[in-house]
Design an enzyme around this catalytic site. Structure first.
Site, PDB file in Angstrom:
ATOM      1  N   GLU A  93     -34.806  -8.976  17.035  1.00  0.00           N
ATOM      2  CA  GLU A  93     -35.224  -8.254  15.835  1.00  0.00           C
ATOM      3  C   GLU A  93     -36.294  -7.196  16.059  1.00  0.00           C
ATOM      4  OE1 GLU A  93     -33.838  -8.815  12.622  1.00  0.00           O
ATOM      5  OE2 GLU A  93     -32.384  -9.751  13.972  1.00  0.00           O
ATOM      6  N   SER A 153       8.381 -16.494  10.524  1.00  0.00           N
ATOM      7  CA  SER A 153       9.435 -15.727   9.860  1.00  0.00           C
ATOM      8  C   SER A 153       9.052 -15.201   8.488  1.00  0.00           C
ATOM      9  CB  SER A 153      10.699 -16.588   9.718  1.00  0.00           C
ATOM     10  OG  SER A 153      11.402 -16.596  10.931  1.00  0.00           O
TER      11      SER A 153
END
Length: 819
Positions: free
Chosen positions: A138, A419
């Site tokens: 940070e 499918s």
């Protein structure tokens, strides 16, 4: 004393004497008025020129200097005034965060998610390497820099003011001020307060005090505030026991707490690992971690998520899906939502949600017996239901219980759709006016060669897909190939259309472009991509609404107090033509009426749908819709201990699980109750030219003469189509002995098969598939033959064989493929 005499050569001037011509040597010329134009040379011989033309409108350097000095004075005065006027406030409400309330569409409560999990610890109890990991992630210059970074502040304020999104360049001091004293809202006013409070805090408090406060107030996801709560939530230990690798992962979460949780969001694992590596590499650059130790550091897998008791059952799945929707669309950011206090009214219909849960319980969960059948331990299910006209998600099934199975099966992206993707290939063909290799327009009645392992023609990649059961069909129509899910036909069709066009159509329908394994190629026709159940429901909803895509939503309204949050626009768009969507629907109606999805007929409403079974039977799908409700159901196999994907072989006591079995039955049960009290509605379809023509004469695969149906006129029945290979429909034929207790053609498919006794009193070819045929057991536990099943031996009542050798409930050979 007389005046001095004039100098020699000077002639006195008499005022009464008119001027005459000056003496060339002794008289000066009269002084003339200044005239505009070039000035005489000044000192040094340079002429002074006036500002002319466009230069006259520009400020002088004196003006610029004055403006700069005035601006500096104003800024300086403003900074002094701000510093004097802005005091360090008490802790904000986020330090004791509130609950968010999630509501059904009727306003009744789903859940609350705001029990704050926070335990403050002194900095001395936090390992130094964990502190350094946070700094590497940070603010690497925390100890040497000032409390604020003006350049980053200006950049962030400008991006906020101009609508370019949020951008953080804040120091840890500023982030601590935001977390503890202010809030997460992205406004210029809040940034200004943050600036002055951070300056004061930096002058009055030590760096250690600020870092300790930051580590105890930051949000790490999993409802964990502070490093101690995060350590327990992810690794089940106190912060003092964290390793460097574990501390680096917790530091990684600060950037995006929800998205980088690799347990709840496995699809974000690559991004999370990249951020984790960035943190460790930063520690090496700052000299906080030896390079040799960095080289041997392994990623520390976090533990399972322990959900709050209030989120048990389906509530947790719903809340997490809604939160993810809010964050992905940047309606609120992660930390702002975590502050709580929001009332979130959703689109979830309370009655239909209950109907979905009941359908899964009745049709699947009640039949599981994990103690007797080990395979039942891996069974999972997920489902989503959408109103196609509005895009509203009205029901969602995420799993057996959020507190027992944390990952939402409706939104995960790690199972192939099989499918259920094939309709998108045909829709792309109609949308693009595509033709076969020999120039014939692709319609439902177009003939294709359906032979097993037929090499795809025209593609750059060699591909010869297997059909289910290794069956070769010869020339069959696209409609029949859809009913029976013939791989050879659809792989060739994808190349005929153009695989890039197929992908574009799928994206237009609603499949996200960044879907895992969404690779362009002929194999994509078999559904190798890993879209979620929610994604597939969106795409099928576009087909159901005649090609018009309305982006799905979970939200009706978000409010905090009297303020309502603006929700994103969801204007419908015509994604594909109505002709392409409706012609596709017409073939999916045939799948339900004549093909692998006949179990859906039990819903009692006209339906269009497609089954699918993933590679190695790890998933089984049924995606279907009525004109006013779209629902996709999937069964999945996953080891509950290791999380690895598993095959469904032997689950629920059946050799194989197919989309036309349990998923289709769940769909039918849910749809029937969800639409209870409404009249069945037929599809209104606009078909492409030639789509409604009668099918051509029977092709070469027809080897048996038409069977005759007893009657007054002994009219022969139409020629038979190819029989679905090996796996039959719905665990023993089509619905308890054919379609509705008798089925078609005076004999249906019960007790012997089709047409009053079936085909030769026992099936096909003198005994059918090893004494099983299609009657008294059908063709066993499956659907269309989505992946591979037995040939010659079948899996009927007395059959079982792989190539006549006896599958008998066992798995397929290693060469098993995705349909």
């Amino acid at each position: 004393m007389s005046d001095q005499s004039p100098p020699a050569g000077w002639t006195p001037r008499d005022p009464d004497t008119p001027p005459g011509p000056p003496h060339p040597r002794t008289e000066r010329p009269p002084r003339q008025q200044a005239q505009p134009g070039p000035q005489p040379p000044g000192p040094g011989g340079k002429a002074r020129r006036g500002r002319t033309g466009w230069r006259r409108v520009l400020p002088t350097w004196r003006m610029v200097l004055g403006a700069v000095l005035l601006l500096a004075l104003l800024i300086g005065g403003g900074l002094v005034a701000g510093y004097l006027l802005v005091d360090i406030p008490p802790a904000n409400a986020a330090a004791t965060a509130q609950s968010n309330v999630y509501l059904y569409s009727d306003g009744s409560q789903i859940a609350r998610d705001g029990e704050v999990n926070r335990v403050n610890v002194p900095l001395s109890q936090i390992p130094l390497t964990v502190q350094e990991a946070v700094l590497a992630a940070e603010d690497r210059d925390f100890y040497s820099e000032r409390a604020v970074d003006p350049k980053a502040m200006v950049r962030a304020a400008w991006n906020t003011a101009t609508g370019k999104g949020t951008q953080s360049g804040s120091t840890i001091t500023q982030q601590y001020v935001k977390n503890y004293y202010l809030g997460q809202e992205q406004t210029i006013k809040r940034k200004a307060k943050e600036f002055f409070i951070a300056i004061k805090l930096g002058r009055e408090k030590s760096k250690a005090y600020i870092l300790e406060g930051y580590l105890n107030t930051s949000y790490f996801g999993r409802n964990a505030y502070g490093i101690q709560a995060a350590s327990q939530a992810y690794y089940g230990k106190d912060v003092g026991s964290l390793t460097t690798a574990e501390g680096a992962y917790l530091a990684t979460l600060l950037n995006s707490p929800s998205a980088f949780d690799v347990v709840s969001h496995p699809q974000s694992r690559a991004r999370a690992l990249a951020r984790w590596n960035y943190v460790l590499d930063g520690m090496v650059k700052k000299g906080w971690l030896p390079a040799a130790e960095r080289a041997t550091t392994q990623f520390p897998e976090p533990g399972k998520v322990r959900a709050a008791a209030g989120l048990s059952g389906q509530r947790g799945y719903l809340v997490e899906a809604i939160k993810e929707y809010i964050l992905d669309r940047e309606i609120l950011d992660d930390k702002t939502l975590a502050e709580g206090g929001y009332r979130i009214r959703t689109t979830i219909d309370r009655r239909r949600q209950a109907d979905f849960v009941e359908a899964v319980d009745d049709q699947m969960l009640s039949k599981l017996d994990p103690e007797a059948r080990k395979a039942d331990r891996v069974v999972r299910a997920g489902g989503v239901s959408i109103d196609p006209a509005t895009g509203k998600v009205v029901a969602m099934y995420g799993g057996v219980d959020y507190t027992r199975q944390y990952v939402n099966n409706a939104t995960r992206h790690d199972y192939q759709v099989a499918s259920t993707f094939k309709p998108f290939v045909f829709a792309a063909a109609v949308e693009n006016g595509s033709r076969t290799q020999d120039g014939r327009r692709i319609t439902p009645n177009t003939l294709y060669n359906g032979d097993n392992k037929r090499p795809v023609v025209g593609g750059r990649i060699r591909f010869a897909p297997e059909n289910e059961g290794q069956v070769s069909y010869g020339d069959i129509t696209v409609n029949t190939a859809t009913d029976l899910s013939v791989n050879a036909v659809y792989a060739q069709m994808a190349v005929d259309v153009g695989t890039a066009k197929v992908k574009k159509t799928a994206i237009d329908l609603g499949v996200p472009e960044d879907t895992p394994n969404f690779v362009v190629g002929p194999a994509m026709a078999l559904g190798t991509l890993q879209a979620s159940v929610l994604d597939m429901t969106q795409a099928y909803a576009t087909l159901a609404d005649h090609g018009r895509r309305t982006p799905y939503t979970f939200l009706e309204e978000i409010a905090k107090g009297d303020d309502k949050i603006t929700l994103p626009e969801r204007a419908p768009v015509q994604a594909i033509s109505r002709e392409a969507a409706d012609t596709t629907t017409s073939m999916l109606v045939s799948v339900v009426d004549n093909g692998t999805g006949t179990a859906a007929l039990a819903a009692g409403h006209p339906a269009a749908g497609k089954t699918g079974t993933g590679e190695l039977d790890r998933s089984a799908w049924f995606a279907a819709y009525t004109p006013n409700l779209v629902t996709v159901v999937a069964m999945m196999g996953q080891d509950p201990d290791t999380g690895t994907l598993e095959s469904l072989y032997g689950a629920l006591g059946e050799p194989r699980i197919g989309g036309g079995g349990y998923p289709a039955r769940i769909w039918a049960s849910y749809t029937k109750t969800a639409l209870e009290g409404t009249d069945p509605v037929d599809f209104e379809l606009d078909l492409q030219p030639g789509a409604a023509q009668p099918p051509p004469p029977p092709p070469s695969w027809q080897s048996e003469p038409p069977q005759e149906t007893p009657g007054d006129d002994d009219t022969p029945t139409p020629p038979q189509r190819p029989t679905p290979p090996s796996r039959g429909q719905d665990n023993g034929g089509q619905g308890d002995g054919g379609r509705t207790q008798g089925g078609r053609d005076n004999g249906g498919q019960d007790g012997g098969g089709r047409n009053n006794g079936g085909q030769a009193q026992g099936g096909q070819d003198s005994g059918g598939r090893t004494q099983g045929g299609q009657g008294d057991g059908g063709t066993s536990q499956g659907d269309e033959g989505d992946t591979t099943a037995g040939s010659q031996g079948g899996t009927g009542t007395g059959g079982g064989g792989w190539d006549g050798g006896g599958m008998v409930g066992g798995p397929r050979p290693p060469s098993a493929f995705l349909e």
